[in-house]
Design an enzyme around this catalytic site. Structure first.
Site, PDB file in Angstrom:
ATOM      1  N   ASP A 480      16.977  13.128  26.023  1.00 56.92           N
ATOM      2  CA  ASP A 480      17.372  14.536  26.078  1.00 56.92           C
ATOM      3  C   ASP A 480      18.824  14.617  26.538  1.00 56.92           C
ATOM      4  O   ASP A 480      19.714  14.181  25.829  1.00 56.92           O
ATOM      5  CB  ASP A 480      16.425  15.313  26.992  1.00 56.92           C
ATOM      6  CG  ASP A 480      16.567  16.815  26.820  1.00 56.92           C
ATOM      7  OD1 ASP A 480      16.671  17.271  25.677  1.00 56.92           O
ATOM      8  OD2 ASP A 480      16.575  17.535  27.827  1.00 56.92           O
ATOM      9  N   ARG A 536      27.973  19.695  23.819  1.00 56.83           N
ATOM     10  CA  ARG A 536      27.566  20.000  25.196  1.00 56.83           C
ATOM     11  C   ARG A 536      28.276  19.105  26.210  1.00 56.83           C
ATOM     12  O   ARG A 536      27.660  18.301  26.885  1.00 56.83           O
ATOM     13  CB  ARG A 536      26.054  19.885  25.372  1.00 56.83           C
ATOM     14  CG  ARG A 536      25.266  20.867  24.535  1.00 56.83           C
ATOM     15  CD  ARG A 536      23.800  20.885  24.934  1.00 56.83           C
ATOM     16  NE  ARG A 536      23.047  21.882  24.192  1.00 56.83           N
ATOM     17  CZ  ARG A 536      21.773  22.187  24.411  1.00 56.83           C
ATOM     18  NH1 ARG A 536      21.116  21.559  25.368  1.00 56.83           N
ATOM     19  NH2 ARG A 536      21.160  23.101  23.690  1.00 56.83           N
TER      20      ARG A 536
END
Length: 706
Positions: A480, A536
């Protein structure tokens, strides 16, 4: 509470399935923490009316063991009448989320000739029932009642277990209303909900049990679908938020008027430091370190290995006796995480065992044994180690992991979880190839262990924690995020790290509408965002994020993204855009119209923009500018190289591609599609006991097994 094995009937039949959860009454007196005074083991002692919870002989839930199944065709079929769309309300009952039908004509089922009307659907997470010992991610109950001649009701519950996967159709219809329930026990009208959205299966388990919460009434007919359905992780998180958010908001509002010590565990409450003052202090320290270096002669600069201009490294590396003064590191943090003291003042703990076999009862000498202790500890390593975690590594407060002097790799299940704690320093560690783990018990302190649902597979998960400093780590290739900070976490500095080979690198903030994250304050400084990163770096939701003096080598989609109106202060970074002409923009407002984000405070000051990179600023009084590479001053570029030249683990290769062993269960490839084929590039080097003890002279050794 007595849990017994009950004869279970497995019958082949077509029926409409549902997800099982606890049928929980609105009683504040009980909870689900096995170690608490009002946990399941004590329910029968809390009230006389709940005695069945302790003395009952047919208590639910149970483990549905296929070895104990008896096929009994004559048990009788399960006949479903047609379910009807019916008006319903949605409520947060404080322990679950329930859909109640306003009238009893949403449909019914027939069991052995008796009609049972559907009155309620509700969800719980994780599942209560298990199959062959495995616990699933979600359980839904369809509660049916049948009036009896004596005026009582007979209850039948139909249920289905869910695991993470594609979204559940019924929850897809309900999820839009979940954010509209402001308080516990309040109802929201949601119009017509069709129970037939719950898909049908052909096989089920049948047994007679009880309610799974006080008063634990027995005689409940349980019918559980054998087929495991899928639900998205986002849908489960929305259910959790619906229950948790009102409690946290109320709690934080109550505590905000009270004086708070800085070592309070849990989400940061009370006054936050002035973010602009903290940002100014970061620049002051950087300028002071650079000025000290520039005062040296040219020859002295070449020979000096400590005066780099990086104020963190210059704080401790210029001490030639730093191995005997390791805890000085705790005084070197800058930015919002500067108050993270880790294990300063505590004893030294030497990790002598790299195994991680038992997450509930870890062995002394292991890393897991150290991080769960209550007292402050400064954790060190006498040799190179590769620690393959069996489950997420859950920290207690006041811990420092200090990997200086050894090559330490943390991989496997989890990996690192900092949940509702404070004062943690993680320094000079490789963290990579982290995959989801869970659905088992994990210890978080000497006194407590509990059931953990499936983790996301983050490298470092910061959850409702504060005063956290992550420095000189090398992170890559996790399932993740590499670093995620959510649920009111704050007081965080992420510095001098090398990040590479990853898609969604860093997430700051739980969701756009999670108000406690408005107080999040994070400093991201002197990091090198290296090769094969996608997006991100970070993605921000709410809060104040100071991105200062980082080197962004390139990205595939964007570097800095956000939603939920965060403040982003980008100063003195170097942004190298990729060759893709459609990915030159540094910034991305995620799923937000310009009419909304044009008022967000995103500013760029002194950033170096190369290869066509441009930063779209916004906010009141700020002109939206498209900065081009030709405005860059080469002198500034040289300074960025100086500040970030030692990012990542000190003195080690930055590539964490170490082989196939680090895959998680069921993983077929990495996020980037790369196969792990390289062998570990270093071999263990054991530091002689006499030398290692010398390095720790004048300190107390907490655990040494040499």
């Amino acid at each position: 509470m007595q849990r017994i094995s009950i004869a279970i009937s497995l019958i082949s039949i077509l029926f409409c399935s549902a997800i099982l959860t606890r049928a929980l009454p609105d009683e504040p007196e009980f909870g689900y923490d096995e170690d608490s005074a009002n946990g399941p083991q004590h329910w029968g002692d809390i009230k006389e009316a709940w005695a069945a919870c302790k003395t009952g002989q047919m208590q639910s839930p149970i483990d549905l063991s296929r070895n104990d199944v008896q096929v009994i065709p004559e048990l009788g079929g399960l006949k479903f009448w047609t379910y009807n769309p019916q008006y319903a309300t949605l409520s947060n009952r404080g322990h679950d989320v329930a859909v109640d039908y306003l009238r009893g004509d949403a449909g019914s089922i027939d069991i052995d000739g008796s009609s049972f009307s559907l009155v309620q659907i509700h969800w719980h997470w994780p599942s209560e029932h298990t199959i062959d010992g495995r616990r699933y991610d979600l359980e839904l109950h369809m509660v049916h009642v049948s009036p009896q001649p004596d005026g009582t009701n007979k209850t039948a519950v139909v249920g289905v277990l869910y695991k993470y996967g594609s979204p559940d159709p019924l929850l897809s219809k309900v999820e839009q209303y979940l954010g509209d329930i402001p308080k516990e026990n309040e109802e929201e009208s949601i119009g017509e909900i069709d129970p037939s959205e719950i898909m049908s299966g052909k096989m089920f388990y049948r047994y007679i049990g009880s309610l799974t919460a006080p008063p634990c009434t027995e005689g409940i007919i349980w019918t559980i679908d054998k087929k495991i359905r899928s639900v998205s992780r986002r849908q489960v998180e929305l259910l959790k938020d619906t229950v948790l958010k009102p409690r946290l908001v109320t709690w934080m509002l109550e505590l905000s008027t009270m004086p708070k010590p800085r070592n309070l565990c849990g989400p940061y409450v009370g006054a936050h430091p002035d973010p602009e003052a903290v940002a100014h202090e970061v620049h002051r320290k950087v300028n002071a370190s650079i000025a000290r270096r520039e005062m040296l002669s040219v020859s002295e600069r070449d020979e000096s290995s400590c005066l780099t201009g990086n104020p963190i490294d210059d704080c401790w590396k210029c001490d030639p006796d730093w191995p005997n003064n390791r805890q000085r590191l705790a005084d070197c943090a800058i930015g919002f995480g500067q108050y993270a003291k880790g294990g300063k003042g505590g004893e030294f703990y030497v990790v002598t065992d790299s195994s991680d076999g038992d997450p509930v009862n870890p062995k002394p000498g292991t890393l897991r044994y150290a991080v769960i202790q209550n007292e402050p500890l400064w954790i060190v390593f006498p040799s190179n180690m590769m620690i393959k975690l069996s489950q997420e590594l859950i920290f207690n407060s006041y811990k420092t992991i200090d990997g200086r002097g050894a090559d330490v790799h943390i991989v496997g299940g989890g990996c690192i979880t900092l949940q509702y704690i404070s004062n943690v320093i993680i320094h000079n560690i490789h963290i990579h190839h982290c995959h989801p783990s869970g659905n088992t018990n994990v210890r978080s302190s000497p006194e407590h262990y509990g059931f953990r649902t499936l983790s996301d597979g983050d490298g470092i998960s910061i959850f409702g924690a504060k005063d956290i400093w992550i420095d000189h780590c090398t992170l890559s290739r996790c399932k993740d995020g590499l670093i995620d900070a959510v649920m009111g976490s704050t007081g965080i500095t992420i510095s001098n790290n090398y990040l590479s080979h990853h898609n969604e690198v860093m997430l700051l903030g739980h969701s756009d509408d999670y108000l406690p994250d408005s107080g999040m304050q994070v400093t991201i400084a002197f990091n090198h965002f290296g090769e094969k990163l996608v997006q991100r770096m970070p993605r921000c939701r709410r809060g104040y994020i100071h991105v200062v003096n980082n080197d962004f080598t390139e990205w595939e989609m964007y570097a800095i993204g956000g939603s939920g109106e965060p403040t982003i202060n980008s100063q003195g970074n170097r942004y190298m855009a990729p060759q893709n002409p459609f990915a030159k923009e540094v910034t991305k407002r995620v799923d937000t119209q310009q009419s909304k984000w044009k008022g967000w405070n995103w500013r760029s000051e002194g950033d170096i923009l190369l290869n066509g990179a441009f930063f779209v600023a916004s906010g009141e009084g700020l002109e939206v500018k498209y900065e081009k590479a030709y405005s860059v001053e080469p002198k500034s570029a040289d300074r960025i190289s100086l500040l970030t030249m030692s990012s990542g683990v000190l003195g080690n290769a930055r590539d964490n591609n170490l082989g196939m062993w680090s895959r998680g269960p069921g993983d077929e490839s990495t996020e980037s599609g790369m196969e792990y084929t390289d062998e570990m590039s270093t071999t263990a080097t054991i530091i002689p006991p006499s030398l290692f003890l010398l390095l720790l002279s004048s300190t107390t050794i907490f655990t040494v097994i040499l």
